[in-house]
Enzyme design. Structure first.
Site, PDB file in Angstrom:
ATOM      1  N   ASP A 251      68.221 -29.340 -39.594  1.00 33.08           N
ATOM      2  CA  ASP A 251      69.644 -29.303 -39.204  1.00 33.08           C
ATOM      3  C   ASP A 251      70.260 -30.617 -39.695  1.00 33.08           C
ATOM      4  OD1 ASP A 251      72.056 -28.444 -37.978  1.00 33.08           O
ATOM      5  OD2 ASP A 251      71.600 -29.542 -36.150  1.00 33.08           O
ATOM      6  N   SER A 252      71.571 -30.730 -39.533  1.00 29.73           N
ATOM      7  CA  SER A 252      72.234 -31.986 -39.893  1.00 29.73           C
ATOM      8  C   SER A 252      71.998 -33.051 -38.821  1.00 29.73           C
ATOM      9  CB  SER A 252      73.738 -31.732 -40.001  1.00 29.73           C
ATOM     10  OG  SER A 252      74.208 -31.206 -38.767  1.00 29.73           O
TER      11      SER A 252
ATOM     12  N   TYR B 259      77.636 -31.446 -41.473  1.00 31.22           N
ATOM     13  CA  TYR B 259      77.750 -30.478 -42.571  1.00 31.22           C
ATOM     14  C   TYR B 259      79.059 -29.691 -42.491  1.00 31.22           C
ATOM     15  CZ  TYR B 259      72.727 -30.726 -43.864  1.00 31.22           C
ATOM     16  OH  TYR B 259      71.484 -31.112 -44.300  1.00 31.22           O
ATOM     17  N   GLY B 260      79.534 -29.472 -41.257  1.00 38.51           N
ATOM     18  CA  GLY B 260      80.603 -28.501 -41.027  1.00 38.51           C
ATOM     19  C   GLY B 260      81.945 -28.848 -41.639  1.00 38.51           C
TER      20      GLY B 260
ATOM     21  N   CYS C 137      70.433 -24.241 -38.502  1.00 35.83           N
ATOM     22  CA  CYS C 137      71.827 -24.651 -38.680  1.00 35.83           C
ATOM     23  C   CYS C 137      72.594 -23.469 -39.266  1.00 35.83           C
ATOM     24  CB  CYS C 137      71.871 -25.838 -39.633  1.00 35.83           C
ATOM     25  SG  CYS C 137      73.527 -26.324 -40.138  1.00 35.83           S
ATOM     26  N   ASN C 138      73.635 -23.054 -38.593  1.00 33.39           N
ATOM     27  CA  ASN C 138      74.430 -21.927 -39.092  1.00 33.39           C
ATOM     28  C   ASN C 138      75.173 -22.282 -40.376  1.00 33.39           C
ATOM     29  OD1 ASN C 138      74.872 -19.590 -36.761  1.00 33.39           O
ATOM     30  ND2 ASN C 138      74.316 -21.571 -35.942  1.00 33.39           N
ATOM     31  N   THR C 139      75.689 -23.508 -40.446  1.00 33.88           N
ATOM     32  CA  THR C 139      76.451 -23.911 -41.628  1.00 33.88           C
ATOM     33  C   THR C 139      75.549 -23.843 -42.865  1.00 33.88           C
ATOM     34  OG1 THR C 139      77.641 -25.449 -40.184  1.00 33.88           O
ATOM     35  CG2 THR C 139      77.976 -25.703 -42.546  1.00 33.88           C
TER      36      THR C 139
ATOM     37  N   CYS D  59      77.027 -22.214 -33.971  1.00 31.29           N
ATOM     38  CA  CYS D  59      76.592 -23.531 -34.454  1.00 31.29           C
ATOM     39  C   CYS D  59      75.469 -23.919 -33.507  1.00 31.29           C
ATOM     40  CB  CYS D  59      77.732 -24.539 -34.372  1.00 31.29           C
ATOM     41  SG  CYS D  59      77.177 -26.253 -34.620  1.00 31.29           S
ATOM     42  N   THR D  60      74.357 -24.390 -34.069  1.00 34.12           N
ATOM     43  CA  THR D  60      73.187 -24.639 -33.211  1.00 34.12           C
ATOM     44  C   THR D  60      73.400 -25.803 -32.240  1.00 34.12           C
ATOM     45  OG1 THR D  60      72.218 -25.947 -35.009  1.00 34.12           O
ATOM     46  CG2 THR D  60      71.536 -23.639 -34.817  1.00 34.12           C
ATOM     47  N   HIS D  61      74.419 -26.621 -32.497  1.00 29.80           N
ATOM     48  CA  HIS D  61      74.747 -27.673 -31.524  1.00 29.80           C
ATOM     49  C   HIS D  61      75.308 -27.093 -30.224  1.00 29.80           C
ATOM     50  CE1 HIS D  61      74.403 -30.525 -34.878  1.00 29.80           C
ATOM     51  NE2 HIS D  61      74.493 -31.516 -33.999  1.00 29.80           N
TER      52      HIS D  61
END
Ligand code: DGL
Length: 264
Positions: free
Chosen positions: A10-11, A42-43, A74-76, A188-190
């Site tokens: 992920d970022s 990243y977003g 990470c979805n992005t 978004c995984t956050h």
């Protein structure tokens, strides 16, 4: 040959929401988590930059770590780069994409919201998921970069202004049809890391959904029959921006079983 660990990318800390679901399902699997802190966030980046970073980084990490499975947590990164990464890595790759299908199936009002990063909500991948699996629903989308920062701050133990959560939800609820919205896809995984805060900030009961359990099931399926070494090695967290300034994050990382911190 010994089976390699599961590698998550992920970022930042968002992918820990995925790692946690995978660790619950595969408690003996060794885990390596990489946060591309040098490329965070990243977003708000363009597609070319995200795909170049993700493909380059996963190539380097795969060579170094020899994972049994790569999870783009990470979805992005997944909605932009999954298609580029899969053919060039010689290990299976699981991506994280918005849980639009189950949200559409479970919505009673047929109005669902997709809360993600700005980059994710504009991806054709997301439009395609909506037309394939949610054609009977109105799909509202909103990019909420402040929630990414809020999740990072929460895991560092910092206070977050609760207005951040209500403003993010307002981005969906204030759109046409938002008054009937009943399901929110945390795309978004956050965001699952601040799900409780979002629930508390909601002006009326909303249901939140994300894909972490589905990813854990997929990982378990792809790795069935693998016999992990015992004892399980220490969980590793790799930060592309180095380990300086990470002290505040250590307790949270330890809570996810990541006790060895490294820079890249
Ligand atoms: N956690 C990431 C996602 O799932 C991205 C956050 C960011 O770097 O903007 O989209």
């Amino acid at each position: 040959m010994q089976p390699g660990p599961i590698l998550f990318l992920d970022s930042g800390v968002g992918g820990l929401s995925i790692l946690s679901a995978v660790a619950t399902r595969l408690p003996d699997a060794p885990l390596v988590y990489c946060a591309d802190s040098a490329g965070f966030p990243y977003g708000i980046k363009g597609e070319a930059e995200v795909s170049a970073r993700v493909a380059g980084l996963l190539g380097r990490l795969a060579e170094r770590i020899r994972p049994s499975l790569v999870v783009i947590a990470c979805n992005t990164a997944s909605t932009i780069a999954l298609g580029y990464v899969r053919p060039v890595l010689d290990v299976p790759v699981v991506g994280t994409v918005p849980a639009i299908k189950p949200a559409a199936e479970q919505s009673e009002t047929h109005v669902i919201g997709v809360l993600g990063t700005e980059a994710t909500v504009r991806q054709p991948y997301v439009a395609d998921l909506s037309s394939r699996f949610a054609s009977g629903c109105r799909v509202l989308k909103h990019g909420a970069p402040s929630l990414v920062q809020a999740a990072e701050a929460k895991l560092r133990g910092e206070a977050v202004d609760p207005a951040v959560y209500s403003q993010a939800l307002d981005g969906l609820l204030a759109q046409a049809g938002g008054d009937r919205l009943d399901m929110v896809v945390l795309a978004c995984t956050h965001f699952p890391l601040v799900e409780d805060e979002l629930r508390r900030a909601a002006p009326r009961p909303l249901r939140f959904i994300h894909g972490a359990d589905g990813i854990a099931r997929r990982a378990a399926h792809l790795l069935q029959g693998v016999r992990w070494d015992s004892p399980k090695p220490e969980g590793r967290a790799i930060f592309t921006g180095g380990v300086q300034g990470l002290d505040a994050l250590r307790p949270a990382l330890q809570g996810f079983g990541l006790t060895r911190l490294e820079g890249l």
